[in-house]
Design a protein around this motif. Structure first.
Motif, PDB file in Angstrom:
ATOM      1  N   VAL A  25       4.831  -5.362  -2.668  1.00 41.19           N
ATOM      2  CA  VAL A  25       6.273  -5.345  -2.920  1.00 41.19           C
ATOM      3  C   VAL A  25       6.939  -6.534  -2.240  1.00 41.19           C
ATOM      4  O   VAL A  25       7.782  -7.222  -2.826  1.00 41.19           O
ATOM      5  N   THR A  26       6.551  -6.786  -0.992  1.00 41.77           N
ATOM      6  CA  THR A  26       7.118  -7.932  -0.262  1.00 41.77           C
ATOM      7  C   THR A  26       6.836  -9.240  -0.989  1.00 41.77           C
ATOM      8  O   THR A  26       7.718 -10.099  -1.120  1.00 41.77           O
ATOM      9  N   ALA A  27       5.599  -9.382  -1.462  1.00 41.03           N
ATOM     10  CA  ALA A  27       5.226 -10.600  -2.182  1.00 41.03           C
ATOM     11  C   ALA A  27       6.038 -10.740  -3.467  1.00 41.03           C
ATOM     12  O   ALA A  27       6.486 -11.852  -3.817  1.00 41.03           O
ATOM     13  N   LYS A  28       6.218  -9.636  -4.184  1.00 41.19           N
ATOM     14  CA  LYS A  28       6.973  -9.690  -5.439  1.00 41.19           C
ATOM     15  C   LYS A  28       8.453  -9.955  -5.180  1.00 41.19           C
ATOM     16  O   LYS A  28       9.125 -10.604  -5.987  1.00 41.19           O
ATOM     17  N   GLU A  29       8.987  -9.454  -4.053  1.00 46.29           N
ATOM     18  CA  GLU A  29      10.375  -9.743  -3.711  1.00 46.29           C
ATOM     19  C   GLU A  29      10.561 -11.239  -3.469  1.00 46.29           C
ATOM     20  O   GLU A  29      11.557 -11.838  -3.889  1.00 46.29           O
ATOM     21  N   ALA A  33      12.887 -13.950  -5.607  1.00 45.15           N
ATOM     22  CA  ALA A  33      13.818 -14.882  -4.973  1.00 45.15           C
ATOM     23  C   ALA A  33      13.521 -16.319  -5.381  1.00 45.15           C
ATOM     24  O   ALA A  33      14.429 -17.114  -5.656  1.00 45.15           O
ATOM     25  N   SER A  34      12.233 -16.643  -5.428  1.00 46.74           N
ATOM     26  CA  SER A  34      11.845 -17.997  -5.841  1.00 46.74           C
ATOM     27  C   SER A  34      12.197 -18.260  -7.302  1.00 46.74           C
ATOM     28  O   SER A  34      12.719 -19.332  -7.646  1.00 46.74           O
ATOM     29  N   ALA A  35      11.927 -17.271  -8.166  1.00 44.11           N
ATOM     30  CA  ALA A  35      12.239 -17.420  -9.586  1.00 44.11           C
ATOM     31  C   ALA A  35      13.746 -17.533  -9.801  1.00 44.11           C
ATOM     32  O   ALA A  35      14.208 -18.296 -10.657  1.00 44.11           O
ATOM     33  N   LEU A 102      11.997 -15.494 -14.477  1.00 42.64           N
ATOM     34  CA  LEU A 102      12.722 -14.589 -13.590  1.00 42.64           C
ATOM     35  C   LEU A 102      12.595 -13.151 -14.069  1.00 42.64           C
ATOM     36  O   LEU A 102      12.365 -12.235 -13.259  1.00 42.64           O
ATOM     37  N   VAL A 103      12.738 -12.942 -15.369  1.00 42.52           N
ATOM     38  CA  VAL A 103      12.598 -11.588 -15.912  1.00 42.52           C
ATOM     39  C   VAL A 103      11.200 -11.046 -15.652  1.00 42.52           C
ATOM     40  O   VAL A 103      11.014  -9.880 -15.276  1.00 42.52           O
ATOM     41  N   THR A 104      10.179 -11.887 -15.819  1.00 42.28           N
ATOM     42  CA  THR A 104       8.797 -11.473 -15.554  1.00 42.28           C
ATOM     43  C   THR A 104       8.611 -11.094 -14.093  1.00 42.28           C
ATOM     44  O   THR A 104       7.979 -10.079 -13.768  1.00 42.28           O
ATOM     45  N   ALA A 105       9.152 -11.908 -13.183  1.00 41.63           N
ATOM     46  CA  ALA A 105       9.044 -11.615 -11.757  1.00 41.63           C
ATOM     47  C   ALA A 105       9.744 -10.303 -11.410  1.00 41.63           C
ATOM     48  O   ALA A 105       9.250  -9.513 -10.602  1.00 41.63           O
ATOM     49  N   LEU A 109       8.061  -6.864  -9.871  1.00 40.31           N
ATOM     50  CA  LEU A 109       8.581  -6.210  -8.677  1.00 40.31           C
ATOM     51  C   LEU A 109       8.794  -4.723  -8.935  1.00 40.31           C
ATOM     52  O   LEU A 109       8.469  -3.886  -8.077  1.00 40.31           O
ATOM     53  N   VAL A 110       9.346  -4.392 -10.089  1.00 44.15           N
ATOM     54  CA  VAL A 110       9.542  -2.977 -10.439  1.00 44.15           C
ATOM     55  C   VAL A 110       8.209  -2.244 -10.457  1.00 44.15           C
ATOM     56  O   VAL A 110       8.077  -1.121  -9.943  1.00 44.15           O
ATOM     57  N   GLU A 111       7.188  -2.876 -11.022  1.00 44.66           N
ATOM     58  CA  GLU A 111       5.857  -2.245 -11.076  1.00 44.66           C
ATOM     59  C   GLU A 111       5.280  -2.071  -9.672  1.00 44.66           C
ATOM     60  O   GLU A 111       4.654  -1.050  -9.367  1.00 44.66           O
ATOM     61  N   ALA A 112       5.493  -3.065  -8.800  1.00 43.70           N
ATOM     62  CA  ALA A 112       5.001  -2.969  -7.424  1.00 43.70           C
ATOM     63  C   ALA A 112       5.722  -1.857  -6.665  1.00 43.70           C
ATOM     64  O   ALA A 112       5.114  -1.127  -5.869  1.00 43.70           O
ATOM     65  N   GLN A 113       7.017  -1.729  -6.897  1.00 43.54           N
ATOM     66  CA  GLN A 113       7.785  -0.662  -6.246  1.00 43.54           C
ATOM     67  C   GLN A 113       7.310   0.711  -6.717  1.00 43.54           C
ATOM     68  O   GLN A 113       7.234   1.669  -5.928  1.00 43.54           O
ATOM     69  N   ALA A 114       6.967   0.833  -7.984  1.00 49.11           N
ATOM     70  CA  ALA A 114       6.447   2.100  -8.512  1.00 49.11           C
ATOM     71  C   ALA A 114       5.095   2.428  -7.880  1.00 49.11           C
ATOM     72  O   ALA A 114       4.820   3.586  -7.527  1.00 49.11           O
ATOM     73  N   ALA A 115       4.239   1.418  -7.709  1.00 50.70           N
ATOM     74  CA  ALA A 115       2.932   1.627  -7.098  1.00 50.70           C
ATOM     75  C   ALA A 115       3.081   2.045  -5.639  1.00 50.70           C
ATOM     76  O   ALA A 115       2.336   2.914  -5.142  1.00 50.70           O
TER      77      ALA A 115
END
Length: 362
Positions: A25-29, A33-35, A102-105, A109-115
């Motif tokens: 989740v941290t990595a996806k966040e 931000a980068s995107a 950005l939409v992909t990122a 992130l949503v998928e990582a939060q669900a996991a």
């Protein structure tokens, strides 16, 4: 003993999965931000490139209105549009790509939060936190604005292709005038729709231009010169209607509205009756109101085009670096938008005011 060890190992495995999910989740966040930063930069690049292209179209329009010895001057000016046009299209493509990234990122992130929620809940539990819904992709600009630009570009290319070295300059100017105005107005609308202006700036700038064009189209339609949609968007049909009005009244065929053209239109509407004449005041009133917004008119907003209004318009054009023709052309409309955008910017300096030599309002 083996059971205890197994339970301990099972607990460690569960803890490790939660930690891995949190790290993900941290990595996806960070990726989001980068995107977002890359999208913001790409959007700014597009806004700058499209602004440069609009300015280039302004300069091109100036060449068409000058007295040049040969049509070669027009052809060279047309060639000078190639680089800024390419930059604008490249900027648009990069901005669209960055938006999709950005939409992909955000989706990842949503998928990582669900996991993570599932890992924290365990095999038989329920997640304590419901992940955010997956984002949906919104186009950078409405499809209608993009299509209008594409059509205007195609029309402009057709106009360029129709001119040869033997074409008289006056004829070349007439052929290009409608295409240039339509192209610039299409890009101005896309410029606003793509978010290059703040919400307040966009509303005021588009409203100022649309109010003038809408009223003008209505007047031209009432007088029998305009058969298109009265939508406040200047295009080839609008410019052609102005040219037809000018030709019918023995005026220079420029496709832009000056005092003589406005007077001729007013006279025709007066001849049609009181209601039509009253409606014709709206287009001139829109010019007066816009000049009042930028500090160049303190006279009445009464829809009467006077010598003082022409002089005020010329003073405004001079201040903004536009050819002081006293006519409302594409360059002046663009200057209207820029001046109003600056006027409404949160940290903008005071609005432009007439120089000491500016004429008194009438």
């Amino acid at each position: 003993m083996s059971v205890v060890v197994g339970l301990a190992l099972g607990g460690c495995t569960g803890g490790d999965s939660v930690e891995r999910a949190r790290a993900q989740v941290t990595a996806k966040e960070k990726a989001v931000a980068s995107a977002q930063a890359e999208f913001d930069a790409a959007s700014a690049e597009f806004c700058g490139a499209s602004s440069d292209y609009i300015d280039a179209l302004d300069r091109y329009g100036d060449v068409l209105n000058d007295t040049a010895p040969t049509v070669g001057d027009v052809q060279v000016a047309g060639a000078d549009l190639a680089d800024p046009r390419d930059d604008a299209f490249d900027g648009a493509e990069a901005a669209v790509d960055a938006q999709q990234a950005l939409v992909t990122a955000q989706q990842e992130l949503v998928e990582a939060q669900a996991a993570l929620a599932a890992a924290e809940a365990g095999p038989s539990g329920t997640p304590s936190v419901v992940p955010t819904a997956a984002p949906t992709s919104t186009p950078l600009a409405p499809a209608s604005s993009v299509d209008r630009v594409k059509q205007a570009e195609a029309d402009f290319e057709d106009a360029q292709a129709s001119v040869t070295e033997q074409t008289p300059l006056v004829e070349a100017s007439e052929q290009f005038n409608s295409a240039v105005v339509a192209l610039e107005m299409a890009w101005l609308r896309l410029f606003a729709d793509a978010g290059c202006l703040t919400d307040d700036q966009q509303v005021q700038a588009v409203a100022a231009v649309s109010a003038y064009t809408f009223a003008l189209q209505q007047d031209l339609a009432t007088a029998g010169y305009y058969a298109g949609t009265v939508d406040g968007v200047s295009g080839p049909l609008t410019v052609q209607a102005i040219e037809d009005l000018q030709e019918a009244n023995g005026l220079p065929v420029t496709g832009t509205v000056d005092k003589a053209t406005a007077t001729a239109l007013q006279a025709e509407l007066v001849a049609l009756g009181g209601a039509a004449a009253q409606e014709s005041l709206a287009s001139t009133a829109a010019v007066q109101q816009t000049l009042k917004l930028v500090g160049f008119w303190d006279g009445p907003v009464d829809g009467v085009w006077s010598d003082e209004l022409t002089a005020a318009l010329q003073a405004f054009q001079t201040e903004l670096g536009v050819e002081p023709t006293g006519a409302v052309d594409a360059a002046t409309i663009a200057a209207f938008e820029r001046a109003i955008a600056e006027l409404t910017a949160p940290d903008a300096p005071a609005s432009p005011s007439p120089s000491p030599s500016s004429p008194p309002a009438g």
